[in-house]
Structures are given as C-alpha cells and as structure tokens.
Scaffold this motif. Sequence first.
Motif, mmCIF file in Angstrom:
data_model
loop_
_atom_site.group_PDB
_atom_site.id
_atom_site.type_symbol
_atom_site.label_atom_id
_atom_site.label_comp_id
_atom_site.label_asym_id
_atom_site.label_seq_id
_atom_site.Cartn_x
_atom_site.Cartn_y
_atom_site.Cartn_z
ATOM 1 N N LYS A 6 0.691 -1.114 0.051
ATOM 2 C CA LYS A 6 0.077 -0.079 -0.140
ATOM 3 C C LYS A 6 0.903 1.210 -0.083
ATOM 4 C CE LYS A 6 -4.589 -1.243 1.648
ATOM 5 N NZ LYS A 6 -5.276 -1.394 2.901
ATOM 6 N N GLU A 9 2.273 1.955 -3.334
ATOM 7 C CA GLU A 9 1.523 2.528 -3.923
ATOM 8 C C GLU A 9 1.015 3.997 -3.921
ATOM 9 O OE1 GLU A 9 -2.876 0.778 -4.867
ATOM 10 O OE2 GLU A 9 -1.304 -0.887 -4.617
ATOM 11 N N VAL A 150 -7.617 -6.270 -12.849
ATOM 12 C CA VAL A 150 -6.276 -6.508 -12.076
ATOM 13 C C VAL A 150 -5.574 -5.172 -11.855
ATOM 14 C CG1 VAL A 150 -4.080 -7.951 -12.363
ATOM 15 C CG2 VAL A 150 -6.048 -8.810 -13.169
ATOM 16 N N GLY A 151 -5.645 -4.373 -12.868
ATOM 17 C CA GLY A 151 -4.933 -3.103 -12.722
ATOM 18 C C GLY A 151 -5.346 -2.344 -11.481
ATOM 19 N N GLU A 152 -6.812 -2.195 -11.491
ATOM 20 C CA GLU A 152 -7.220 -1.408 -10.176
ATOM 21 C C GLU A 152 -7.537 -1.920 -8.812
ATOM 22 O OE1 GLU A 152 -11.519 -0.546 -11.352
ATOM 23 O OE2 GLU A 152 -12.000 -2.566 -10.668
ATOM 24 N N ALA A 153 -6.845 -3.207 -8.737
ATOM 25 C CA ALA A 153 -6.988 -4.105 -7.486
ATOM 26 C C ALA A 153 -6.273 -3.133 -6.420
ATOM 27 C CB ALA A 153 -6.233 -5.268 -7.732
ATOM 28 N N GLU A 154 -6.770 -3.291 -5.144
ATOM 29 C CA GLU A 154 -6.340 -2.411 -4.016
ATOM 30 C C GLU A 154 -5.907 -1.114 -4.396
ATOM 31 O OE1 GLU A 154 -4.167 -3.850 -1.107
ATOM 32 O OE2 GLU A 154 -5.661 -5.305 -1.385
ATOM 33 N N VAL C 688 0.762 -6.356 -15.152
ATOM 34 C CA VAL C 688 -0.004 -5.766 -14.379
ATOM 35 C C VAL C 688 0.061 -6.578 -13.130
ATOM 36 C CG1 VAL C 688 -2.484 -4.803 -13.934
ATOM 37 C CG2 VAL C 688 -1.243 -4.876 -16.285
ATOM 38 N N TYR C 691 2.684 -6.306 -10.312
ATOM 39 C CA TYR C 691 2.681 -5.517 -9.266
ATOM 40 C C TYR C 691 2.248 -6.074 -7.911
ATOM 41 C CZ TYR C 691 2.049 -1.042 -6.719
ATOM 42 O OH TYR C 691 1.996 0.045 -5.758
#
Lengths: 155, 113, 802
Positions: A6, A9, A150-154, C688, C691
């Motif tokens: 996190k 990110e 998958v890209g928008e996960a979390e 993707v 990550y």
Amino acid sequence: MKHTLKKTETEKGQKQMNDVFLQFVSKVVFFIVIMFSFNLFFAGHYTPGGGFVGGLLAASALILLLIAYDKKTLQKMLPIDFRMVLTVGLLFAAGIPTLSFLFGTPFFTHQHTYIEVPVFGEIALHSAVLFDIGVFLTVAATSLFIIVLVGEAEN
Amino acid sequence: MEIITIVLAGILIGSAVYLMLSKSVIRIIIGTAVMSHGVHLMFLTMGQLKRGNIPVLDDDVSNYADPLPQALILTAIVIAFALTAYTLVLALRSYRELGTDNVEEMKGVPHDD
Amino acid sequence: MTLIHLAIILPVLAAVVVRIIYKYYRRLHLGWFVLPVPLIIVIYLMTFIPRVSNNEVVYETMHFMPRIGMNFDVYIDGLGLLFAILISGIGALVVLYSIGYLSREEHLGNFYVYLLIFMTAMLGVVLNDNVIMLYLFWELTSISSFLLIAFWHTRERSLYGAQKSMLITMFGGFMMLGGFLLLQNITGTASIRGMLESVALIQESPLTPFAIVLILLGAFTKSAQFPFYVWLPDAMEAPTPVSAYLHSATMVKAGIYLVARLTPLFAFSETWVWIILLGGLITMTWASFNAISKDDLKAVLAFSTVSQLGLIMSLLGLGALSVLTGANEAHFSVAVVAAVFHLINHATFKGALFMLTGIVDHEAGTRSLRKLGGLLTVMPISFTLTVITALSMAGLPPFNGFLSKELFLEAMIDVREADFGSLASVSFIFPLLAIVGSIFTFVYSILLIYGVFFGKRTYDTPKEPHEAPALMLISPIFLSVLVLLFGFFPNILSGTIIDPAAMSIMASDTPLGTHLYMWHGFNNPALWATVAVVIIGALLFYFKDKWTFIYDYHKERFTLNHLYDQGLIYSRLGSHKVTDSYMSGFLRSYLAYIFLFFIIMGALTFLNTGIQLDFSNLAPVGIQEIIVAIIILVSLAVILATKSRLVSIIMLGAIGFAMSLFFVFFRSADLALTQLAIETVTTALFLVCFYHLPKRSRHEERVRFKMTNFLIAVGVGVMAILLGLSAYSNRLFDSISQFHIDNVYELAAGGNMVNVILVDFRGFDTLFETLVFGIAGVGIYGLMKLRLNRKDEQDETHAKKD
C-alpha cells in the motif's frame, strides 16, 4: 507485506508521471491499431483475420491507452461498461445460430447473399459476420476487462 | 522438419511439466503457458508442415496447408490465454489472502463436511 | 418455427418479461401478468380438439441437428393434447390461486419464473416426439421442481425435501436416458413414431429388458411409485400452489405419460407388464394405507396422490397385460379408458383439494388435523367444495371419481378372465389389492372432511379461521364444478379427448365409441365392490381408534425414508474415505498422478503395439527454422534456470513470439496474427499482475524433490515425443480437411478457410469457446471483487462512508 504494498502505491500515486511523449504516441498508435483491428475483423472471411484477432487487437489498442493514461481517463474516452459489452457479445454469439434455428434451418446454418453497392461493387452479406461480431466483442471485452480489473485492484 | 518440431514440442512439454511440479505459483503458471505452446506446435505438425500455401482461397493455388489444425489451434491459443489469465488472478488473489505463493503451504485444513 | 413451438416456449419467453416487470413495477401482484400465458396456451390448444377427435395428428418439426436426429419435433395426438391441456389449464387456475395465496412480500419474481420454466418443460415433455429432447425437458421439470420446493429456502425442511426430490428424480431421469439410448440403438431412430414402426426390432433385441427397466426407473421415480415415492411427501414443503400444480396434477403424471406413450412399444413384454401392474397396485394400497396415519393435511394428500398415481399406473399395466395374454380386446380398451379418465378426474379433484388445504392453512395457520376441527360454520364454502372433491376421490356417486373408480374395479375384477397360465391361482390378488386400496382411500377421504370441518372446535389454531377471500376460491370452485360436470355428463369428455388419448396409447386407428354412464345395473360386480368398499370403509372409520395402533408397529427404523437418509449419510462417508485416501491436498501430487498416468498408459500402449516409425515423407528443413528452434530452446533454458520472475516472463514472451514465427514459416497467417496479439496482451497482463505478486519467483527446493520432478518431466517429454513421432508416421485415415478446402466457397461463401471453419463449419467450438472466455472473465471478476474476510468488509464500509 500488504502494508508495504500500500505504501509503495501511494508513493507511486504522488509521483504520477506525465509522460507526454508516450501519451501522444499512444493516441496516434491507438487509432492505427484499432483501424487495423477492424480491417482484420471485416476482412476475416476472405483473408487472414477474424473475430479473435480483431478482438484481441482492439483490446490491446485500448490497453495501450490504459498504460499511457489511467483507468479514469480511459473511461472518460470510452464510457462503456465492459460487462455490458461482454454480455452483448455472448448474446450475439448465441443468438445468431438460434435465429437461424428459429427460421427453419438447422442450428448454425449461416445465410449469405450478394448485393450491388454503387461505389464498392459487389458486396457479400454474410450472417457469419454477425456471429463473428459476437466473438469479437466477447474477446475484446473480456481481455480488457481482465486487465482493468487486475490493474485497479487494491486502489 | 517434422522430427525437429516434434522433438521441440516434446522438450517444451517436458520442461512445462518440470515447471508445473515446482512450488512457486508463478512457475506453475509459466509452465501451463509453455505447455500450451508445446501442444500447439505438436498439433500443427500433425497436419503436416509446408505442404501448401496459406489456406486462403486463391485461384492460382491448388495446394493448401491443412486448415483444420490451424482453426483448432486458434481456438486453443485463445483458451490458453483465458486459462493463464484466470490462474494468474487466482494466484494473485490467493497470495493476498494467504500471504504465500508456495503451493505446498497453501493446503488448508480439511473440510468437516 | 410454428405456433406450436412458440406455444411451448412461450412461458420461458414470458419468464424474461415477467422478471423485468417485477423489477420495475410492483404495485400490482405479479401473478396478474403471468395469468394470460397459460390462458393463451390453453385456448390455443383447445383449437386442436376438433382435429384430434377426428383422429388426426399434428406433426411439426424444427431441425436442430438433423444428421444425428436431434430435432425439435412436436407431435400432437390425443394423449399429448390431453396432457398439454391439463398442464396449461391447471396452470392457469394455479396462477390465479397463487395470487391470493402468496403475499406480495414473497420473492414473487423467482416464484413465477420457476413456475413458467416448469410450464415450458412440461409442455415440452408431453408434446415431443424426440426421446432425447424429451429427456432434456424431463430434467428441466426436475430442476424447476427442485427450485420450487426450495422456494422458502430458509427452512431446513424445504431444503431437505428439495434435495431429496432432486436426487431421486434425477437418478431416475438419468437411468431413463440410458434406456432411451438403448432404444435408439436398437431402432436406429430417436423419434417415438419412428420406433413404433420398428416394434419388431425391439421385440427381437436382447437389450430390450434393460431398456424397459431403465425407462421404468425414470417413470417410477417421477411418478412417485413404490419404492421411490419417498420424495413426494417431503416435496410438500413447497408452497401449496406448487403442490397442487407440480406434485399432484402435472409433473408427477409425467411418469404416467411416459408409460402410456411407450405402451405400444413394450406391451408385448412381460417385464413391462408385471412391473407396471404390480408396482402400481402395491403403490396404491401401501400409500393409501399410510395416508390414514398422517396428521398433516398435505401429507395425507401427498400419500393419496401417490396412491392414485399407482391406480392409474396399474390400469395402464392392465391394458398392456391384456395385449400380452391376448385377452379380450375390450378389456384392453376399458382399462386404458379408465386410466385416461381417472387421470383427468384426479387432476380436478386433487388439484381442488390441495387448493382447499392451502386455504385452510392460510386462514387457520395450521395443517395439523389434531389442531383443526369444527370449521364447518366458519368456512361453509370451503366445506362444500371439500365434500364434493373428497367424495369424488373416495369414489362415490354422483361425482366423476365414482365413474372412473368403477371402471377401475371392473377392469380389475375382469382381469381374472385373462390367461395367466401357471399363475392363475393367485390372480385373485388383483381385485383384492384394488378393493383394499379403495377402502383405505375411502377412509382417508372421509377423515379429511371430518377432521377439518366436523368435531369440536379446538381453538388452538395460530390464526382465527374465517372464510377465504373470493380470489382464492375461484380456482377450487371451478375445479369442483368440473368434478360435478364430468360426473353428470362424462360423455362431454369421452368422444372429444378420452377416446383419442386412449387410442394413441393403444396405437389403434379404430374409434372406440366409448360411452360412459353411471348406472351399470345390479349384476355389475364393480357396483357391489363399491358397496363393499363403502361399508367396510365406514366401519373402519367409525372404529378408527380401535385399529390405528397398528401404525405404531411401523417403526421409523424400517421405513424407506430411513433407508434413504442412511444411504445418503453412508454414501457421503464412503466417498469421503475413498477421496481422502488419494486426495492429499497438494497440487503437486495431483499433477504427478496425471503425469504418471500419462507415462504409464503411453508406455503400456507402446509395449503392446511397438513403435513403428516412418520418416519417408518429411518437409525440408530451413535455416531460419533452426534458428527459431534454438531461440526457443535457449529461452526455455533461461526460464528453467533463472530466479528472477521478470526474466522468466520476458523469456516466455520470447517463446511466444518465436512460436508466431513458426506459424509464419508453416503458412498459417491467422495463427501468427493471433499469437502476436495474444502475446502482447499476455505480457501486459503479467506486468499488471506482477505489481501484486511476490518478488521471488521460486522457492528453495531440495535435490530429491527436484530429481523426482525431473524424472517425471523427462518421462512426459519422452512420451510426448514418441507419441508425436508414431502418430505422425502412422496415418490411419485421411484428413477430413479436404472437405473444408473443397467446400469453403460453395457451402460457406468464404475465402479464409481457417475463419470459415471457426465461424461456420465448426461454429459450435467457437460458440462454446466464447462462452468459456466469458466465464473466465466473470470468474476473474468474482475473484477480484470477492471479499473473503470480515476485515475487508469493514474496509469496504469505511470506504463507502468516506
């Protein structure tokens, strides 16, 4: 582990780079790729191509945009729900063969005809293309859907 | 040529098996992808190689490559992609839930029912 | 596509519309929107009556896969039409009734969608000529029945009943499919009409007894015959409209339908006749005996339904028996006419009785006979209707039940005249069982009336009982009027529908000219049998307290129910034991099983046949191909050796691109294009995903672990190479590709063979592939969005608040 993820990110979010070059190029390339994908799709019945390749190329064109910008921008450019496209694609794929069944021919019998169009000359109309549209939409929507998910996960 | 591709396909499949038997999820996924490559190659070879032109109708051509394996492989390629995507996401999700990517550690408690 | 096909699928189409209406418009009870559907169908079907009573048949087909005989063939004859009218007619009444029964707070959307699906399934069963399609619709009725029984899915009993009915009827259905396939094998056709033309083949085939037993398993499970009836009483957990519709009037009669439909095929067979005749009679007697001991009104009706189904089944058996023994043709027709007539009567009186029970349950809040009593004064209309229908069930004049019961008794008494050969001395068993069953039927019918409406008011009903609203009474009133109407004027039915139906069961063309009447004169033995039934039944009812103790000897441990429950438990335990013995829970072991199996099977095959290699016909080798092969090998080696995940992904991509080069060399443009596009998307996906995944790509593995893996891998690889080489060397038959190449322009009007194969010649592959793709997408959506632990849920709610 989760924690550090996190953290990185958020750091990344602050350092959101604005790669002007990539964004510009991707816009141009996007149109080229998407045109190519349509070309492949429509030519597919006579020359190499078809629903699968067309769909995948369309998806990769959009993925390019997704990488250059982000999900929000992509959604602004293309305000479409991929789930809807996926459903419509499956409906086409299942509906076209069923239609031919309902009109008295065995399931999956395609119909075709040739019509004369002023500028282009003779053009073939084929119900297989409609079925292929279903394949195109399903493949494109699903591939893109997966990567966006998958890209928008979390986030 | 066919012998070469068959042997190559065999090597791909064998290595895929080795990868799939390992502990790490990523290697397992890569293994499935490699295996699909091997199988496609094997499949294509079964339709005989280099016996004709691209299977697109052409008035000047009388010999075509076997279109049937190609159609089947095309389907298989796309399915293999779906499979890879699904296993990848499964790995991702289980890594996030269980905190490990080692399949040996993933074994949960047996169900009561 | 004809109107008949449309009529069959109309309910399913309506289900979609109904669901949408339910989402946006809730002011009106959803049932009102559903009601027109069965009404339209029943009116449409009525228009066939004149044609069918002139012994015409209607046959329409829709080709699905004509080459393997998979078509949607609709076939309307007397039998099919009778059932179809029953289904849609009772369906309309039940929908009307349910509007009053189910409050708007229930999940009406689900209820009516299931009900409509059921309607289509049932119409499909009875109007179908193709056995495979029949099987599909048959299973659809099981599924919709399962959903409807579990409609109140928060109740444990509902779930238990639903599971039980599903397990038993699906088991039967599956057996039936086996029987159908055998039949198809014997006759070479999937059409029932086609099979009728080749009865001789069926008579000769040694497989016929198996087919008969398998098909009868399907019919007996569906129609709740002994010993499979156990699911029906538990299915009563469904809402009462469902019980009235599925579990008394229509679905449970599917088995009867099947037996009736196949009677002309199998009537020559002793197996068929004895199973049906004895199975039906035993069911009838046993179930009516058991009905008396039940306390729950619906349980009484459930057992009564089982018993009545047994009665109809035995009549069909009787009809077949007179064919088998070559007895009087008249006996045959009497038994079959009685079966058809009783089928109609049962639908009327039992449907009404279920609805009335539902009314009592609805208004008094309980169905327990112990708690109910003395409702005569508060519910006079319901009382009148119950008396009419229950007396009809008991077989008393002047109601329609009397007429068909008399025919039944007459047929059972007459059966002794048939030629039984060595069994002649025990032929008295048929009338005996029939009369005993009738006596018990009489007793529980009276019990039903007495227990609810007479006796003392107990006042411990959960609700204060009062007469039902008019809406709920319309349907039972209509059915009761039919009971009276068919009782007084049975000949409205006999010429129009009973005769055509009976004739299609008997597969005869000669009109029967049936004339039904109430008074057969004093010298008719059936009349005296009825009198005996009434007298003994009345006595048994009067001295009920004196003899019902015998039910106490019937311990729970010895019931079929217990057997079913124990069977379920032990089969679960057993399969656990078996599964646990090899399911270690480690992915690696499962993979190892698969790979070892592959190696062993391959090795055994090669040991058996030897390896024959033939390399006379090879393509030339080009330098560019060698280079690409080397690229693949090197990338593979890197993947195997590296610890970095990024490197392995890049190398995987390299293999993919090399593969597309191979596709170019081997003249497959479509494949090359697709491979390129896929490789791009896959790489994007991996990036993707990375990550979120751990940095290390592999774990420490011990040498022994690695060695085992290595050996298995080498084994599989070698086996694959050997298989490939020998498959390439031994071409046992020509490729079917030539067909595609030759016909790509003529048949499919295309140029690109690969694409034409995909969308046209082998379109099914592609259709299901898109489906798989879609499923993968939905699955991934589920995986990503699923919240497994509570912490995530809290995060979610916090996020929403923010």
